[in-house]
Design a protein around this motif. Sequence first.
Motif, mmCIF file in Angstrom:
data_model
loop_
_atom_site.group_PDB
_atom_site.id
_atom_site.type_symbol
_atom_site.label_atom_id
_atom_site.label_comp_id
_atom_site.label_asym_id
_atom_site.label_seq_id
_atom_site.Cartn_x
_atom_site.Cartn_y
_atom_site.Cartn_z
ATOM 1 N N LYS A 88 0.850 -1.197 0.000
ATOM 2 C CA LYS A 88 0.000 0.000 0.000
ATOM 3 C C LYS A 88 0.884 1.244 0.000
ATOM 4 O O LYS A 88 1.553 1.538 0.990
ATOM 5 C CB LYS A 88 -0.905 0.012 1.238
ATOM 6 C CG LYS A 88 -1.858 -1.173 1.327
ATOM 7 C CD LYS A 88 -2.664 -1.119 2.606
ATOM 8 C CE LYS A 88 -3.592 -2.326 2.732
ATOM 9 N NZ LYS A 88 -4.354 -2.292 4.018
ATOM 10 N N GLU A 89 0.855 1.981 -1.088
ATOM 11 C CA GLU A 89 1.700 3.169 -1.201
ATOM 12 C C GLU A 89 1.305 4.251 -0.192
ATOM 13 O O GLU A 89 2.136 5.043 0.241
ATOM 14 C CB GLU A 89 1.620 3.736 -2.619
ATOM 15 C CG GLU A 89 2.271 2.854 -3.669
ATOM 16 C CD GLU A 89 2.273 3.502 -5.021
ATOM 17 O OE1 GLU A 89 1.855 4.676 -5.121
ATOM 18 O OE2 GLU A 89 2.680 2.841 -5.998
ATOM 19 N N GLU A 90 0.040 4.299 0.163
ATOM 20 C CA GLU A 90 -0.444 5.344 1.060
ATOM 21 C C GLU A 90 -0.491 4.900 2.519
ATOM 22 O O GLU A 90 -1.170 5.508 3.337
ATOM 23 C CB GLU A 90 -1.843 5.798 0.622
ATOM 24 C CG GLU A 90 -1.918 6.289 -0.819
ATOM 25 C CD GLU A 90 -0.979 7.455 -1.082
ATOM 26 O OE1 GLU A 90 -0.829 8.305 -0.190
ATOM 27 O OE2 GLU A 90 -0.391 7.500 -2.174
ATOM 28 N N SER A 91 0.212 3.835 2.859
ATOM 29 C CA SER A 91 0.171 3.314 4.221
ATOM 30 C C SER A 91 0.974 4.195 5.176
ATOM 31 O O SER A 91 1.742 5.064 4.753
ATOM 32 C CB SER A 91 0.744 1.894 4.252
ATOM 33 O OG SER A 91 2.127 1.914 3.961
ATOM 34 N N GLU A 92 0.796 3.944 6.459
ATOM 35 C CA GLU A 92 1.586 4.648 7.483
ATOM 36 C C GLU A 92 3.059 4.338 7.261
ATOM 37 O O GLU A 92 3.442 3.213 6.950
ATOM 38 C CB GLU A 92 1.158 4.190 8.875
ATOM 39 C CG GLU A 92 1.915 4.869 10.006
ATOM 40 C CD GLU A 92 1.493 4.368 11.378
ATOM 41 O OE1 GLU A 92 2.079 4.838 12.371
ATOM 42 O OE2 GLU A 92 0.591 3.506 11.451
ATOM 43 N N SER A 93 3.905 5.345 7.418
ATOM 44 C CA SER A 93 5.338 5.148 7.227
ATOM 45 C C SER A 93 6.082 5.361 8.541
ATOM 46 O O SER A 93 5.579 6.012 9.468
ATOM 47 C CB SER A 93 5.877 6.095 6.153
ATOM 48 O OG SER A 93 5.604 7.446 6.495
ATOM 49 N N TYR A 94 7.277 4.795 8.595
ATOM 50 C CA TYR A 94 8.107 4.844 9.799
ATOM 51 C C TYR A 94 9.488 5.324 9.396
ATOM 52 O O TYR A 94 10.005 4.957 8.341
ATOM 53 C CB TYR A 94 8.189 3.453 10.442
ATOM 54 C CG TYR A 94 6.854 2.799 10.670
ATOM 55 C CD1 TYR A 94 6.210 2.878 11.893
ATOM 56 C CD2 TYR A 94 6.218 2.096 9.637
ATOM 57 C CE1 TYR A 94 4.975 2.275 12.101
ATOM 58 C CE2 TYR A 94 4.985 1.486 9.834
ATOM 59 C CZ TYR A 94 4.366 1.588 11.066
ATOM 60 O OH TYR A 94 3.143 0.987 11.261
ATOM 61 N N HIS A 95 10.106 6.140 10.275
ATOM 62 C CA HIS A 95 11.340 6.815 9.880
ATOM 63 C C HIS A 95 12.407 6.688 10.975
ATOM 64 O O HIS A 95 12.145 6.985 12.147
ATOM 65 C CB HIS A 95 11.057 8.294 9.596
ATOM 66 C CG HIS A 95 9.886 8.495 8.666
ATOM 67 N ND1 HIS A 95 9.967 8.283 7.316
ATOM 68 C CD2 HIS A 95 8.601 8.853 8.923
ATOM 69 C CE1 HIS A 95 8.797 8.523 6.760
ATOM 70 N NE2 HIS A 95 7.946 8.853 7.714
ATOM 71 N N PHE A 96 13.600 6.246 10.564
ATOM 72 C CA PHE A 96 14.697 6.041 11.512
ATOM 73 C C PHE A 96 15.980 6.652 10.966
ATOM 74 O O PHE A 96 16.237 6.623 9.757
ATOM 75 C CB PHE A 96 14.904 4.551 11.768
ATOM 76 C CG PHE A 96 13.659 3.843 12.227
ATOM 77 C CD1 PHE A 96 13.289 3.851 13.565
ATOM 78 C CD2 PHE A 96 12.831 3.201 11.316
ATOM 79 C CE1 PHE A 96 12.129 3.230 13.987
ATOM 80 C CE2 PHE A 96 11.668 2.571 11.714
ATOM 81 C CZ PHE A 96 11.308 2.587 13.056
ATOM 82 N N ALA A 97 16.756 7.214 11.871
ATOM 83 C CA ALA A 97 18.077 7.740 11.529
ATOM 84 C C ALA A 97 19.107 6.868 12.241
ATOM 85 O O ALA A 97 19.154 6.845 13.478
ATOM 86 C CB ALA A 97 18.212 9.188 11.957
ATOM 87 N N LEU A 98 19.910 6.153 11.472
ATOM 88 C CA LEU A 98 20.919 5.274 12.049
ATOM 89 C C LEU A 98 22.238 6.021 12.136
ATOM 90 O O LEU A 98 22.745 6.535 11.131
ATOM 91 C CB LEU A 98 21.082 4.019 11.188
ATOM 92 C CG LEU A 98 19.797 3.247 10.851
ATOM 93 C CD1 LEU A 98 20.138 1.938 10.146
ATOM 94 C CD2 LEU A 98 18.969 2.976 12.108
#
Length: 382
Positions: free
Chosen positions: A68-78
Motif C-alpha cells: 500500500k503506497e499510502e500506508s503509514e510510514s516509519y522513519h529512523f536515523a541510524l
Amino acid sequence: MKKNLIGYILLACLLCTGCRPKSTASSTTSSVETDSCSTTHIAPVYAQGFQVTYAPGYRLVDVHDPQKEESESYHFALVERGTKPEGIPAGYEVIETPVRSTICMTSLQLSNFAKLDALDVVSGITSTRHLFNKQMKQQLKEGKTVKIGIEGNFDNEVIMSMNPDVIFISPFKRGGYDALREIGIPLVPHLGYKEMTPLGQAEWIKFIGLFIGKEAEANQKFAGIENRYNELKQRVAGVAKRPVVFSGEIRGGNWYAVGGKSFLAQLFRDAGADYFLKDDPRSGGVTLDFETVYSQAESADYWRIVNSYDGVFSYEVLKQQDPRYADFRAFREQGVLYCNMREKPFYESMPTQPEVVLEDLIKAFHPELVPDYTPSYYQLLK
C-alpha cells in the motif's frame, strides 16, 4: 617544480579513480554497490517496503507497507554508536548502530539473522514452535536468548530486564505493541512478509544488515541469492507447457488462498507454472468456499499444501480430512506438492532461500530442467 606538480595531479587522478563505486556482483545484479573509500551502501532493488538515504554521519531509513503506497510510514536515523551528528531531519527516530541486542517477533526476521551469522544479537524471540536452528536452541538453553510471550500477550517485565537496543515488530499482525511502546525501546517494523516477490522478501536481509553493521555481508549474501534465482528463472522462461497449480486447504468451512499479485503467485510464475488465481488483482489473503475453488482448480495439474502434520502425510490422510479432495485432478494423478513444517524449517529459513524453493518447484513442474536436483522443502506426495 613543474614535473612535481604534474606528478601530484596524476596521483590525485589515480586516487579519485580508485574511489569510484565498485560492483561486487555480476552484470545481472544491480543491487550491490560498494564505495571502496567509505562504507558499503544498501540500495534495495526488489524490496518495496524500505528505502535508505545516506548523509554525512547518518543513514535515513524509511519503512512502509509494500502493498500500500499510502500506508503509514516509519522513519529512523541510524548513527554510529557514540556519535551525535547534526542535520538529522525532524520526525526521524535516532538509533545507534551497530545494534548489540534485539528481539525478533517472527521466523522471517530470525531467518535474516541466521543468514548473516548474527543469531548472537538475538536476545529474545516470541515462539519456539517449529524452531530447527541448533544455535538458537542452544542460546535458549543457556539463557542467552529468552521467550517473551506471543503477539498480543508479551511479558513486558522480561523484555525490560533484557533491555534490547531495538525490537523488530510486525505492526499489521495481531499486535500488542501499544504496551511495548511504553517501555521506551525503539520498535522497528520489519515488513518483509508483505513483499509481493520472492526476491523482494529476501532482500530484507539488507535491512537487518543496516542495523547490525553487516551491510557488506548482506549485500554479498543477497547477490548470491539473486544470481541463482534469476539463473533458474531464465532456465524455465521458454517452457512449452505451463502447468496450473492451486494452493491451500479448507479450514473451518473456508478455503484460504492468496491473490494473483501475491508472493506465492509470483513464485509459481517464475517456476514456469500458472497460479489458478493468476488474474485475481489482490496481493494478500483470499477466502473462498469449496465450490469456488473446485470450479477453478478441479483440472489443475498440481496442488501445493503446507501444513504441520504429526505423522506420515499421504493421499489417504488428505482424503480422510475431506472426501471431496479426491475429486481434484491433482489428487487423482498424484500431483500434490507437500511441505510438512514439523519436518522442514519452512518459515525459519525459506524467506532467505527463495532460489532453493524455486528449484524445488521447478523439480516438480519441469523435472527435466533440473534432473540431478534433490528438493529441500517441497516434494511430490507419495
